[in-house]
Design an enzyme around this catalytic site. Structure first.
Site, PDB file in Angstrom:
ATOM      1  N   SER A 182      76.947  46.471  75.852  1.00 24.22           N
ATOM      2  CA  SER A 182      78.010  46.860  74.927  1.00 24.22           C
ATOM      3  C   SER A 182      78.826  45.702  74.366  1.00 24.22           C
ATOM      4  O   SER A 182      79.679  45.932  73.502  1.00 24.22           O
ATOM      5  CB  SER A 182      78.955  47.863  75.602  1.00 24.22           C
ATOM      6  OG  SER A 182      78.409  49.165  75.535  1.00 24.22           O
ATOM      7  N   LYS A 185      79.115  45.361  70.623  1.00 30.43           N
ATOM      8  CA  LYS A 185      80.166  45.947  69.787  1.00 30.43           C
ATOM      9  C   LYS A 185      81.107  44.896  69.194  1.00 30.43           C
ATOM     10  O   LYS A 185      81.749  45.151  68.182  1.00 30.43           O
ATOM     11  CB  LYS A 185      80.958  46.982  70.591  1.00 30.43           C
ATOM     12  CG  LYS A 185      80.152  48.216  70.987  1.00 30.43           C
ATOM     13  CD  LYS A 185      81.010  49.214  71.751  1.00 30.43           C
ATOM     14  CE  LYS A 185      80.241  50.485  72.080  1.00 30.43           C
ATOM     15  NZ  LYS A 185      79.239  50.288  73.146  1.00 30.43           N
ATOM     16  N   SER A 359      84.801  51.384  74.555  1.00 29.74           N
ATOM     17  CA  SER A 359      83.356  51.184  74.394  1.00 29.74           C
ATOM     18  C   SER A 359      82.725  52.432  73.790  1.00 29.74           C
ATOM     19  O   SER A 359      81.756  52.989  74.313  1.00 29.74           O
ATOM     20  CB  SER A 359      82.691  50.848  75.737  1.00 29.74           C
ATOM     21  OG  SER A 359      81.419  50.260  75.524  1.00 29.74           O
TER      22      SER A 359
END
Length: 521
Positions: A182, A185, A359
């Site tokens: 993640s 991102k 997230s």
């Protein structure tokens, strides 16, 4: 100054009593210097007020650490004062400088730190000077033993950059391509803000076909559209229905054929991971991320067709407003369709903050597709991935070895380097790129917000801000920290082949905490 102190003191006093032992832990952790605003080298004189505003941010972070209720926190998990500070950073102001912003639409400059920090026994002055950057060898001595931990698997990479100078202070395989999970991102956020700007909003509309009297609910790719009664600043499907019904009533229409248009996005709706509680099928029309419960973040069972579910809720709300509809089905709004009502998302800056703090995979995939549209690419997984690369290439960051396949990092085929992640964080701190600032303000705060809320309870709570990444066998962490000498550092740690996620996360947290405690100059 007196007004600020009076506003803060009662909330601190009422909550400190209940804070208990956590105050002692935090007091120990805050012996390092206060944070200052992220800056890169520029041929201009550094102004004292910029450091003062940075000290204000540290004060707010520390106060929030002791008394979360005194935040102030907004509904999305970010400090309102922090967002105001980011917007005000290029203007003088604050209690130490005697004047504030005059523009009615702009937030005032952040207050100076002393009224907040005094109650904690912390630093009471603004940061006015800086020491030399940390030494390479000293920082290596601090980090290398921690990053060589067996908990970090058989492959790992790291990089640390001084944000104010752009100098890389530490690297270990910083150019090696690893699965980022993640932390992808961060790249998605930088690309979306670069392509669209922080003030961009996503609009959902109801349009009437003049010839057929068909009402079409047109999705604008807003993943935060909500069908709940309390919108919390998000675009409300109920509001859209009420306004649409009012417009239909004015036309004398009480019964309507209802359709929905989710054609803004293309390609497969289902992520390559398949049906998964971490992500709904990606759709340009969805309400509450297709969640089937009352949650607003984290894993949850999702509806199989978010567009159809949103249209069904819209039909129900229209019925409550006196409009009878047919059962909605898919359609396409024509070029002659007349827009009756619209609702718009919060600005992109808010969406980026929420995506990073929690997230949020649904927001990430939506922003990747909007980046694709702004870049002339199809609004699909593949188009979004290409568009992210295109936007980052324009920034001149090191893309060698990077490979994007989605916007969320759920795809294990994604590859990033520690060098790229630290470069992106440094770009977000560039004073000439204020539109990228939400990338920094959206990072979870250690021990308090988002995906770091339960971590760092015995470490650098309130001092580390970082995006987490977790897949089976993959653990990553990338963000910012202020070291003991007051240097703002951007760091990225990536590990693959890990056996235990809790052990790997603890090892990453220990490395970030070591940066916070390091006086490596």
């Amino acid at each position: 100054m007196a007004r600020i102190a009076n506003a803060v003191r009662p909330r601190l006093a009422s909550a400190v009593t209940a804070a208990g032992p956590r105050i002692a832990r935090l007091a120990k952790a805050v012996r390092i210097g206060p944070a200052h605003l992220p800056r890169l080298p520029r041929s201009r004189t550094v102004r004292t007020w910029q450091y003062t505003a940075g000290a204000a941010t540290a004060g707010l972070a520390l106060a929030a650490g002791v008394v979360t209720a005194a935040g102030p926190w907004d509904a999305r998990g970010q400090r309102t004062a922090e967002r105001h500070r980011a917007a005000a950073q290029e203007r003088p102001g604050g209690a130490d400088h005697g004047r504030s912003a005059t523009a009615a639409e702009a937030p005032g400059a952040a207050p100076s730190a002393p009224p907040v920090l005094t109650g904690l026994g912390g630093v009471t002055g603004a940061v006015g000077t800086r020491k030399a950057a940390p030494g390479h060898q000293a920082l290596s001595d601090v980090l290398q033993p921690l990053l060589d931990s067996g908990a970090l698997g058989d492959r790992h990479a790291a990089a640390v950059v001084d944000v104010a100078t752009g100098e890389r202070l530490y690297e270990s395989d910083a150019g090696e391509s690893l699965t980022p999970a993640s932390t992808t991102k961060i790249a998605t956020a930088v690309a979306a803000l670069s392509a669209l700007g922080p003030d961009h909003r996503l609009t959902t509309r109801a349009a009437l076909e003049p010839d057929t009297r068909e009402l079409v609910l047109v999705g604008g790719g807003d993943p935060t559209l909500t069908a709940r009664a309390g919108t919390g600043g998000e675009a409300g499907l109920r509001t859209l229905a009420t306004d649409t019904a009012r417009a239909l009533h004015r036309r004398g229409i009480r019964t309507i054929t209802l359709s929905y248009d989710a054609g803004l996005f293309t390609g497969p709706a289902l992520h390559p991971i398949g049906v998964n509680d971490n992500l709904a099928p990606v759709s340009a029309l969805m309400a509450d991320e297709g969640r089937t419960d009352d949650s607003t973040s984290g894993p949850a069972t999702r509806v199989s067709d978010p567009a159809a579910a949103a249209a069904a809720a819209f039909a129900e709300f229209l019925g409550d407003a006196g409009i009878t509809t047919t059962s909605p089905g898919p359609s396409k709004a024509g070029t002659r369709a007349q827009t009756l009502a619209t609702v718009s998302s919060p600005p992109l800056s808010d969406l980026v903050e929420r995506m990073l703090t929690n997230s949020d995979n649904d927001i990430a995939e939506a922003l990747a597709r909007h980046t694709a549209l702004a870049s002339g690419e199809p609004a699909s997984f593949a188009g979004g991935a290409r568009a992210i690369g295109t936007q980052l290439r324009k920034l001149g960051v090191p893309l060698s070895g990077a490979s994007f396949h989605d916007g969320s990092g759920l795809d294990r085929a994604d590859r990033l380097t520690a060098g790229l992640l630290t470069a992106l964080l440094a770009e977000a701190g560039d004073p000439d790129r204020p539109g990228l600032r939400p990338v920094l303000t959206g990072l979870p705060v250690a021990g308090f917000t988002g995906t770091l809320s339960t971590r760092y309870t015995d470490g650098a709570s309130g001092l580390v801000r970082a995006k987490t990444g977790t897949l089976t066998g993959v653990n990553t962490l990338a963000g910012t920290v202020v070291d003991q000498d007051g240097h703002l550092l951007a760091f990225a740690f990536l590990a693959s082949g890990t056996d235990s996620a809790p052990e790997a996360q603890a090892a990453l947290d220990e490395a970030a905490t070591a940066l916070a405690r390091c006086g490596c100059g």
